[in-house]
Design a protein around this motif. Sequence first.
Motif, PDB file in Angstrom:
ATOM      1  N   GLY A  41       0.775  -1.236   0.000  1.00  0.00           N
ATOM      2  CA  GLY A  41       0.000   0.000   0.000  1.00  0.00           C
ATOM      3  C   GLY A  41       0.805   1.285   0.000  1.00  0.00           C
ATOM      4  O   GLY A  41       0.351   2.311  -0.501  1.00  0.00           O
ATOM      5  N   HIS A  65      -0.888  -8.353   6.264  1.00  0.00           N
ATOM      6  CA  HIS A  65      -1.848  -8.227   7.342  1.00  0.00           C
ATOM      7  C   HIS A  65      -3.262  -8.501   6.882  1.00  0.00           C
ATOM      8  O   HIS A  65      -3.902  -9.439   7.315  1.00  0.00           O
ATOM      9  CB  HIS A  65      -1.765  -6.819   7.956  1.00  0.00           C
ATOM     10  CG  HIS A  65      -2.597  -6.668   9.195  1.00  0.00           C
ATOM     11  ND1 HIS A  65      -2.954  -5.458   9.697  1.00  0.00           N
ATOM     12  CD2 HIS A  65      -3.121  -7.575  10.034  1.00  0.00           C
ATOM     13  CE1 HIS A  65      -3.671  -5.627  10.791  1.00  0.00           C
ATOM     14  NE2 HIS A  65      -3.787  -6.902  11.016  1.00  0.00           N
ATOM     15  N   TRP A  66      -3.726  -7.662   5.923  1.00  0.00           N
ATOM     16  CA  TRP A  66      -5.129  -7.717   5.546  1.00  0.00           C
ATOM     17  C   TRP A  66      -5.426  -8.835   4.576  1.00  0.00           C
ATOM     18  O   TRP A  66      -4.614  -9.167   3.735  1.00  0.00           O
ATOM     19  CB  TRP A  66      -5.574  -6.381   4.941  1.00  0.00           C
ATOM     20  CG  TRP A  66      -5.745  -5.360   6.003  1.00  0.00           C
ATOM     21  CD1 TRP A  66      -4.749  -4.631   6.591  1.00  0.00           C
ATOM     22  CD2 TRP A  66      -6.969  -4.982   6.648  1.00  0.00           C
ATOM     23  NE1 TRP A  66      -5.284  -3.826   7.557  1.00  0.00           N
ATOM     24  CE2 TRP A  66      -6.625  -4.007   7.612  1.00  0.00           C
ATOM     25  CE3 TRP A  66      -8.306  -5.364   6.499  1.00  0.00           C
ATOM     26  CZ2 TRP A  66      -7.590  -3.419   8.428  1.00  0.00           C
ATOM     27  CZ3 TRP A  66      -9.252  -4.767   7.302  1.00  0.00           C
ATOM     28  CH2 TRP A  66      -8.893  -3.806   8.260  1.00  0.00           C
ATOM     29  N   ASP A  96       0.008   3.891   2.982  1.00  0.00           N
ATOM     30  CA  ASP A  96      -1.140   4.648   2.482  1.00  0.00           C
ATOM     31  C   ASP A  96      -2.049   5.076   3.628  1.00  0.00           C
ATOM     32  O   ASP A  96      -2.421   6.236   3.758  1.00  0.00           O
ATOM     33  CB  ASP A  96      -1.926   3.856   1.404  1.00  0.00           C
ATOM     34  CG  ASP A  96      -2.178   2.404   1.773  1.00  0.00           C
ATOM     35  OD1 ASP A  96      -1.878   1.985   2.911  1.00  0.00           O
ATOM     36  OD2 ASP A  96      -2.688   1.660   0.901  1.00  0.00           O
ATOM     37  N   ASP A  99      -4.707   1.970   9.696  1.00  0.00           N
ATOM     38  CA  ASP A  99      -6.039   1.502  10.109  1.00  0.00           C
ATOM     39  C   ASP A  99      -5.881   0.963  11.528  1.00  0.00           C
ATOM     40  O   ASP A  99      -5.965   1.712  12.494  1.00  0.00           O
ATOM     41  CB  ASP A  99      -6.521   0.457   9.108  1.00  0.00           C
ATOM     42  CG  ASP A  99      -7.962   0.043   9.317  1.00  0.00           C
ATOM     43  OD1 ASP A  99      -8.321  -0.219  10.475  1.00  0.00           O
ATOM     44  OD2 ASP A  99      -8.726  -0.045   8.349  1.00  0.00           O
ATOM     45  N   THR A 100      -5.565  -0.315  11.673  1.00  0.00           N
ATOM     46  CA  THR A 100      -5.245  -0.791  13.028  1.00  0.00           C
ATOM     47  C   THR A 100      -3.884  -0.239  13.454  1.00  0.00           C
ATOM     48  O   THR A 100      -3.612  -0.074  14.632  1.00  0.00           O
ATOM     49  CB  THR A 100      -5.163  -2.331  13.069  1.00  0.00           C
ATOM     50  OG1 THR A 100      -4.062  -2.745  12.251  1.00  0.00           O
ATOM     51  CG2 THR A 100      -6.439  -2.966  12.575  1.00  0.00           C
ATOM     52  N   GLY A 101      -3.032  -0.002  12.450  1.00  0.00           N
ATOM     53  CA  GLY A 101      -1.674   0.455  12.742  1.00  0.00           C
ATOM     54  C   GLY A 101      -0.692  -0.703  12.885  1.00  0.00           C
ATOM     55  O   GLY A 101       0.509  -0.492  13.001  1.00  0.00           O
ATOM     56  N   SER A 103       0.539  -2.961  10.799  1.00  0.00           N
ATOM     57  CA  SER A 103       1.601  -3.092   9.778  1.00  0.00           C
ATOM     58  C   SER A 103       2.718  -2.101  10.046  1.00  0.00           C
ATOM     59  O   SER A 103       3.901  -2.441   9.960  1.00  0.00           O
ATOM     60  CB  SER A 103       1.043  -2.824   8.378  1.00  0.00           C
ATOM     61  OG  SER A 103      -0.025  -3.672   8.117  1.00  0.00           O
ATOM     62  N   ILE A 128      -6.823   6.434  10.698  1.00  0.00           N
ATOM     63  CA  ILE A 128      -8.133   6.133  11.292  1.00  0.00           C
ATOM     64  C   ILE A 128      -7.963   6.202  12.810  1.00  0.00           C
ATOM     65  O   ILE A 128      -7.619   5.213  13.472  1.00  0.00           O
ATOM     66  CB  ILE A 128      -8.703   4.776  10.811  1.00  0.00           C
ATOM     67  CG1 ILE A 128      -8.678   4.702   9.271  1.00  0.00           C
ATOM     68  CG2 ILE A 128     -10.137   4.608  11.339  1.00  0.00           C
ATOM     69  CD1 ILE A 128      -9.481   3.592   8.645  1.00  0.00           C
ATOM     70  N   TRP A 146     -14.817   4.644  10.665  1.00  0.00           N
ATOM     71  CA  TRP A 146     -14.094   3.689   9.815  1.00  0.00           C
ATOM     72  C   TRP A 146     -14.673   3.657   8.402  1.00  0.00           C
ATOM     73  O   TRP A 146     -15.889   3.662   8.211  1.00  0.00           O
ATOM     74  CB  TRP A 146     -14.137   2.282  10.413  1.00  0.00           C
ATOM     75  CG  TRP A 146     -13.219   1.346   9.677  1.00  0.00           C
ATOM     76  CD1 TRP A 146     -11.919   1.086   9.961  1.00  0.00           C
ATOM     77  CD2 TRP A 146     -13.543   0.566   8.514  1.00  0.00           C
ATOM     78  NE1 TRP A 146     -11.393   0.201   9.047  1.00  0.00           N
ATOM     79  CE2 TRP A 146     -12.367  -0.133   8.143  1.00  0.00           C
ATOM     80  CE3 TRP A 146     -14.688   0.402   7.727  1.00  0.00           C
ATOM     81  CZ2 TRP A 146     -12.305  -0.981   7.053  1.00  0.00           C
ATOM     82  CZ3 TRP A 146     -14.628  -0.449   6.632  1.00  0.00           C
ATOM     83  CH2 TRP A 146     -13.445  -1.137   6.309  1.00  0.00           C
ATOM     84  N   ILE A 147     -13.794   3.637   7.445  1.00  0.00           N
ATOM     85  CA  ILE A 147     -14.198   3.594   6.034  1.00  0.00           C
ATOM     86  C   ILE A 147     -13.135   2.841   5.247  1.00  0.00           C
ATOM     87  O   ILE A 147     -11.955   2.893   5.601  1.00  0.00           O
ATOM     88  CB  ILE A 147     -14.415   5.047   5.525  1.00  0.00           C
ATOM     89  CG1 ILE A 147     -14.894   5.091   4.081  1.00  0.00           C
ATOM     90  CG2 ILE A 147     -13.207   5.917   5.681  1.00  0.00           C
ATOM     91  CD1 ILE A 147     -15.455   6.441   3.669  1.00  0.00           C
ATOM     92  N   TRP A 148     -13.560   2.114   4.206  1.00  0.00           N
ATOM     93  CA  TRP A 148     -12.593   1.448   3.328  1.00  0.00           C
ATOM     94  C   TRP A 148     -12.266   2.407   2.201  1.00  0.00           C
ATOM     95  O   TRP A 148     -13.150   2.808   1.452  1.00  0.00           O
ATOM     96  CB  TRP A 148     -13.142   0.129   2.775  1.00  0.00           C
ATOM     97  CG  TRP A 148     -12.099  -0.600   1.961  1.00  0.00           C
ATOM     98  CD1 TRP A 148     -11.969  -0.593   0.602  1.00  0.00           C
ATOM     99  CD2 TRP A 148     -11.017  -1.395   2.459  1.00  0.00           C
ATOM    100  NE1 TRP A 148     -10.875  -1.341   0.222  1.00  0.00           N
ATOM    101  CE2 TRP A 148     -10.269  -1.848   1.337  1.00  0.00           C
ATOM    102  CE3 TRP A 148     -10.594  -1.769   3.742  1.00  0.00           C
ATOM    103  CZ2 TRP A 148      -9.140  -2.650   1.470  1.00  0.00           C
ATOM    104  CZ3 TRP A 148      -9.454  -2.576   3.857  1.00  0.00           C
ATOM    105  CH2 TRP A 148      -8.750  -3.005   2.732  1.00  0.00           C
ATOM    106  N   TYR A 149     -10.986   2.791   2.104  1.00  0.00           N
ATOM    107  CA  TYR A 149     -10.529   3.652   1.005  1.00  0.00           C
ATOM    108  C   TYR A 149     -10.234   2.764  -0.190  1.00  0.00           C
ATOM    109  O   TYR A 149      -9.330   1.928  -0.122  1.00  0.00           O
ATOM    110  CB  TYR A 149      -9.273   4.442   1.419  1.00  0.00           C
ATOM    111  CG  TYR A 149      -9.608   5.647   2.249  1.00  0.00           C
ATOM    112  CD1 TYR A 149      -9.916   5.512   3.604  1.00  0.00           C
ATOM    113  CD2 TYR A 149      -9.662   6.918   1.688  1.00  0.00           C
ATOM    114  CE1 TYR A 149     -10.257   6.617   4.366  1.00  0.00           C
ATOM    115  CE2 TYR A 149      -9.996   8.035   2.445  1.00  0.00           C
ATOM    116  CZ  TYR A 149     -10.295   7.870   3.782  1.00  0.00           C
ATOM    117  OH  TYR A 149     -10.632   8.964   4.528  1.00  0.00           O
ATOM    118  N   TYR A 151      -8.453   2.646  -2.990  1.00  0.00           N
ATOM    119  CA  TYR A 151      -7.369   3.334  -3.705  1.00  0.00           C
ATOM    120  C   TYR A 151      -7.257   2.795  -5.134  1.00  0.00           C
ATOM    121  O   TYR A 151      -7.562   1.628  -5.383  1.00  0.00           O
ATOM    122  CB  TYR A 151      -6.034   3.120  -2.973  1.00  0.00           C
ATOM    123  CG  TYR A 151      -5.983   3.687  -1.582  1.00  0.00           C
ATOM    124  CD1 TYR A 151      -6.036   5.066  -1.368  1.00  0.00           C
ATOM    125  CD2 TYR A 151      -5.872   2.851  -0.467  1.00  0.00           C
ATOM    126  CE1 TYR A 151      -5.980   5.588  -0.086  1.00  0.00           C
ATOM    127  CE2 TYR A 151      -5.813   3.367   0.816  1.00  0.00           C
ATOM    128  CZ  TYR A 151      -5.872   4.734   1.009  1.00  0.00           C
ATOM    129  OH  TYR A 151      -5.818   5.243   2.274  1.00  0.00           O
TER     130      TYR A 151
END
Length: 224
Positions: A41, A65-66, A96, A99-101, A103, A128, A146-149, A151
């Motif tokens: 990312g 991670h994801w 980028d 989120d959870t942080g 990574s 986030i 929370w939102i999914w970007y 990209y």
Amino acid sequence: MPRVNTKLVCWEEVVDWCRKLAEAVEASGFKPDLIVSIARGGYIPARLLCDFLDVHDLVSLQVLHWGKAAEITAVAHVKYPYDLNLSGKRVLLVDDILDTGDSVIVARDYILSRWKPAELKIAAMQWISSVAKIKPDFYVEEVKDWIWYQYPWTRAEDTTNFFEKIISERVKEQKSEWSYEELVNEFKEWYGIDVGDSYYKLAVKRLKKNGKLEEKEGRYRVRY
Ligand code: ADP
């Protein structure tokens, strides 16, 4: 109302965010010797930051991670560990989004303990703040809900995964066959974005190729 809060991001926004990120780095007085991008990312933001900050040294570290369709499926870890000597260097670690942080935390700890730079700071376009375990030193947008970007560099992958998610959920409601238009309409309804026909076609093609869907006379059926 879409089922998943999603924002469709265009290339111009990315360039704009990275320019602002570079301005924030400059304003702080921090002068990185080297940028480390978190793969995958952070690649494009990191490359743009090199341009805006006139930094010529760029390396990357892949942290996994994801999983699929905005779901966490694994513990964050460095996929291909390797060593570098960064003694005396100031490092800007770029992703980028935080989120959870997880990574960024894994990458930061890895770099500090093994590459031993003089200094390390973290930059991301989005933070986030409601879920992230850490705050980046530099960011452009603080995201509270929370939102999914979506990209531009994950458009094909996300579209495929989002279709797969729709299909697996709808199968539970005994739906197993769609026309192409029905699939696209469900996508737009679920995610509230329109990624365009070329991406829908590419995603459907992938789902056919990996055996998730089969096509017969313009109808798409789930394969179990
Ligand atoms: P971080 O890198 O800040 O630790 P995560 O571990 O939470 O972030 O997520 C890892 C990667 O997954 C991110 O760098 C990004 O590419 C992707 N990702 C996570 N959350 C989102 C999101 N809400 N929208 C878009 N992409 C995301």
